[in-house]
Design a protein around this motif. Structure first.
Motif, PDB file in Angstrom:
ATOM      1  N   UNK A 147       0.802  -1.222   0.000  1.00 51.30           N
ATOM      2  CA  UNK A 147       0.000   0.000   0.000  1.00 51.30           C
ATOM      3  C   UNK A 147       0.837   1.274   0.000  1.00 51.30           C
ATOM      4  N   UNK A 148       0.248   2.321  -0.537  1.00 53.49           N
ATOM      5  CA  UNK A 148       0.813   3.670  -0.465  1.00 53.49           C
ATOM      6  C   UNK A 148       0.255   4.409   0.747  1.00 53.49           C
ATOM      7  N   UNK A 149      -0.793   3.874   1.335  1.00 52.40           N
ATOM      8  CA  UNK A 149      -1.490   4.526   2.447  1.00 52.40           C
ATOM      9  C   UNK A 149      -0.927   4.056   3.784  1.00 52.40           C
ATOM     10  N   UNK A 150      -1.360   4.710   4.827  1.00 45.99           N
ATOM     11  CA  UNK A 150      -0.997   4.283   6.175  1.00 45.99           C
ATOM     12  C   UNK A 150      -2.273   3.894   6.911  1.00 45.99           C
ATOM     13  N   UNK A 151      -2.159   2.947   7.825  1.00 50.20           N
ATOM     14  CA  UNK A 151      -3.340   2.596   8.607  1.00 50.20           C
ATOM     15  C   UNK A 151      -3.528   3.536   9.775  1.00 50.20           C
ATOM     16  N   UNK A 152      -2.537   4.338  10.049  1.00 48.97           N
ATOM     17  CA  UNK A 152      -2.599   5.245  11.189  1.00 48.97           C
ATOM     18  C   UNK A 152      -3.675   6.302  10.988  1.00 48.97           C
ATOM     19  N   UNK A 153      -4.406   6.586  12.054  1.00 48.06           N
ATOM     20  CA  UNK A 153      -5.356   7.692  12.028  1.00 48.06           C
ATOM     21  C   UNK A 153      -4.917   8.699  13.074  1.00 48.06           C
ATOM     22  N   UNK A 154      -5.076   9.960  12.750  1.00 45.50           N
ATOM     23  CA  UNK A 154      -4.609  11.025  13.627  1.00 45.50           C
ATOM     24  C   UNK A 154      -5.757  11.817  14.234  1.00 45.50           C
ATOM     25  N   UNK A 155      -6.922  11.644  13.696  1.00 46.02           N
ATOM     26  CA  UNK A 155      -8.067  12.455  14.100  1.00 46.02           C
ATOM     27  C   UNK A 155      -8.868  11.772  15.204  1.00 46.02           C
ATOM     28  N   UNK A 156      -9.897  12.484  15.665  1.00 48.58           N
ATOM     29  CA  UNK A 156     -10.792  11.973  16.702  1.00 48.58           C
ATOM     30  C   UNK A 156     -11.835  11.041  16.106  1.00 48.58           C
ATOM     31  N   UNK A 157     -12.639  10.444  16.978  1.00 45.76           N
ATOM     32  CA  UNK A 157     -13.694   9.531  16.534  1.00 45.76           C
ATOM     33  C   UNK A 157     -14.987  10.265  16.184  1.00 45.76           C
ATOM     34  N   UNK A 158     -14.889  11.536  15.881  1.00 51.09           N
ATOM     35  CA  UNK A 158     -16.089  12.237  15.420  1.00 51.09           C
ATOM     36  C   UNK A 158     -16.138  12.157  13.893  1.00 51.09           C
ATOM     37  N   UNK A 159     -17.276  12.482  13.338  1.00 50.47           N
ATOM     38  CA  UNK A 159     -17.450  12.309  11.897  1.00 50.47           C
ATOM     39  C   UNK A 159     -16.468  13.164  11.102  1.00 50.47           C
ATOM     40  N   UNK A 160     -16.239  14.399  11.528  1.00 51.13           N
ATOM     41  CA  UNK A 160     -15.312  15.260  10.774  1.00 51.13           C
ATOM     42  C   UNK A 160     -13.902  14.700  10.784  1.00 51.13           C
ATOM     43  N   UNK A 161     -13.472  14.151  11.899  1.00 50.03           N
ATOM     44  CA  UNK A 161     -12.147  13.560  11.967  1.00 50.03           C
ATOM     45  C   UNK A 161     -11.994  12.402  11.002  1.00 50.03           C
ATOM     46  N   UNK A 162     -12.970  11.498  11.014  1.00 47.38           N
ATOM     47  CA  UNK A 162     -12.919  10.359  10.096  1.00 47.38           C
ATOM     48  C   UNK A 162     -13.013  10.821   8.643  1.00 47.38           C
ATOM     49  N   UNK A 163     -13.893  11.764   8.385  1.00 47.87           N
ATOM     50  CA  UNK A 163     -14.070  12.240   7.012  1.00 47.87           C
ATOM     51  C   UNK A 163     -12.780  12.861   6.485  1.00 47.87           C
ATOM     52  N   UNK A 164     -12.102  13.660   7.291  1.00 50.59           N
ATOM     53  CA  UNK A 164     -10.831  14.264   6.863  1.00 50.59           C
ATOM     54  C   UNK A 164      -9.807  13.190   6.512  1.00 50.59           C
ATOM     55  N   UNK A 165      -9.693  12.188   7.362  1.00 53.90           N
ATOM     56  CA  UNK A 165      -8.732  11.095   7.123  1.00 53.90           C
ATOM     57  C   UNK A 165      -9.067  10.343   5.839  1.00 53.90           C
ATOM     58  N   UNK A 166     -10.324   9.987   5.676  1.00 53.78           N
ATOM     59  CA  UNK A 166     -10.725   9.211   4.499  1.00 53.78           C
ATOM     60  C   UNK A 166     -10.579  10.035   3.226  1.00 53.78           C
ATOM     61  N   UNK A 167     -10.887  11.317   3.305  1.00 56.31           N
ATOM     62  CA  UNK A 167     -10.749  12.187   2.139  1.00 56.31           C
ATOM     63  C   UNK A 167      -9.298  12.248   1.673  1.00 56.31           C
ATOM     64  N   UNK A 168      -8.372  12.372   2.606  1.00 50.94           N
ATOM     65  CA  UNK A 168      -6.946  12.384   2.256  1.00 50.94           C
ATOM     66  C   UNK A 168      -6.571  11.101   1.510  1.00 50.94           C
ATOM     67  N   UNK A 169      -7.068   9.964   1.983  1.00 53.63           N
ATOM     68  CA  UNK A 169      -6.751   8.687   1.329  1.00 53.63           C
ATOM     69  C   UNK A 169      -7.380   8.586  -0.054  1.00 53.63           C
ATOM     70  N   UNK A 170      -8.637   9.003  -0.188  1.00 51.55           N
ATOM     71  CA  UNK A 170      -9.275   8.978  -1.516  1.00 51.55           C
ATOM     72  C   UNK A 170      -8.495   9.854  -2.490  1.00 51.55           C
ATOM     73  N   UNK A 171      -8.120  11.045  -2.045  1.00 54.43           N
ATOM     74  CA  UNK A 171      -7.386  11.946  -2.931  1.00 54.43           C
ATOM     75  C   UNK A 171      -6.019  11.384  -3.298  1.00 54.43           C
ATOM     76  N   UNK A 172      -5.374  10.709  -2.372  1.00 52.22           N
ATOM     77  CA  UNK A 172      -4.095  10.058  -2.659  1.00 52.22           C
ATOM     78  C   UNK A 172      -4.271   8.969  -3.721  1.00 52.22           C
ATOM     79  N   UNK A 173      -5.322   8.184  -3.588  1.00 51.19           N
ATOM     80  CA  UNK A 173      -5.608   7.136  -4.576  1.00 51.19           C
ATOM     81  C   UNK A 173      -5.916   7.761  -5.933  1.00 51.19           C
ATOM     82  N   UNK A 174      -6.703   8.824  -5.949  1.00 54.52           N
ATOM     83  CA  UNK A 174      -7.047   9.504  -7.207  1.00 54.52           C
ATOM     84  C   UNK A 174      -5.782   9.965  -7.928  1.00 54.52           C
ATOM     85  N   UNK A 175      -4.893  10.591  -7.206  1.00 58.67           N
ATOM     86  CA  UNK A 175      -3.640  11.074  -7.805  1.00 58.67           C
ATOM     87  C   UNK A 175      -2.834   9.903  -8.363  1.00 58.67           C
ATOM     88  N   UNK A 176      -2.721   8.842  -7.587  1.00 59.07           N
ATOM     89  CA  UNK A 176      -1.971   7.660  -8.032  1.00 59.07           C
ATOM     90  C   UNK A 176      -2.599   7.061  -9.297  1.00 59.07           C
TER      91      UNK A 176
END
Length: 157
Positions: free
Chosen positions: A88-117
């Motif tokens: 994988x190019x991604x990391x399993x580590x999460x840095x945000x909180x367990x609120x929806x915005x935290x998860x959404x920010x993390x997942x968005x970064x991964x989707x955008x990374x995949x899109x670029x790749x």
């Protein structure tokens, strides 16, 4: 028996390896989206719980499609957590909180990374490896991730 579909064996190997990396990225993203589904907290719990479920179901379909594409090219798809983490190019580590915005920010970064790749490799499949089928498949996959990223991004406004 070797796959004879008009693509050199050397190129089939390179394409399959690249698709294995994409499969690993998708599996890590799937796992992180499941984590969000299971662990989201807050006033919007129920809506986001359902939203994340919809997203991981989409990724589950993507995972199956990528693995089947690898098999169509005559190679075996990785299927262990160890292999996925190595590829994988991604990391399993999460840095945000367990609120929806935290998860959404993390997942968005991964989707955008995949899109670029994916975007970086569309023409490689077509021009360098002479595989218009995988190029077309990856274009569709990129568009799916673009829509999923848009959905995530819209929750942050």
């Amino acid at each position: 028996m070797q796959t004879q579909i008009g693509i050199k064996q050397e190129n089939l190997s390179k394409i399959a390896h690249s698709l294995c990396q994409i499969l690993a990225d998708e599996f890590i993203l799937y796992t992180k989206t499941r984590k969000a589904h299971w662990n989201v907290e807050g006033d919007d719990f129920y809506n986001k719980h359902l939203f994340f479920e919809e997203q991981y179901n989409q990724i589950d379909e993507i995972i199956d499609g990528v693995a089947e594409r690898i098999r169509m090219l005559g190679h075996y798809a990785p299927a262990t957590l160890k292999e996925f983490l190595e590829l994988t190019h991604l990391t399993e580590q999460t840095k945000e909180n367990n609120d929806s915005k935290g998860f959404i920010k993390e997942l968005l970064i991964d989707h955008e990374s995949i899109i670029i790749h994916l975007r970086e490799n569309i023409t490689v499949y077509a021009n360098e490896y002479q595989d218009l089928g995988t190029s077309d498949y990856i274009t569709g996959l990129m568009e799916t991730h673009e829509k999923m990223a848009w959905m995530l991004r819209s929750h942050l406004r």
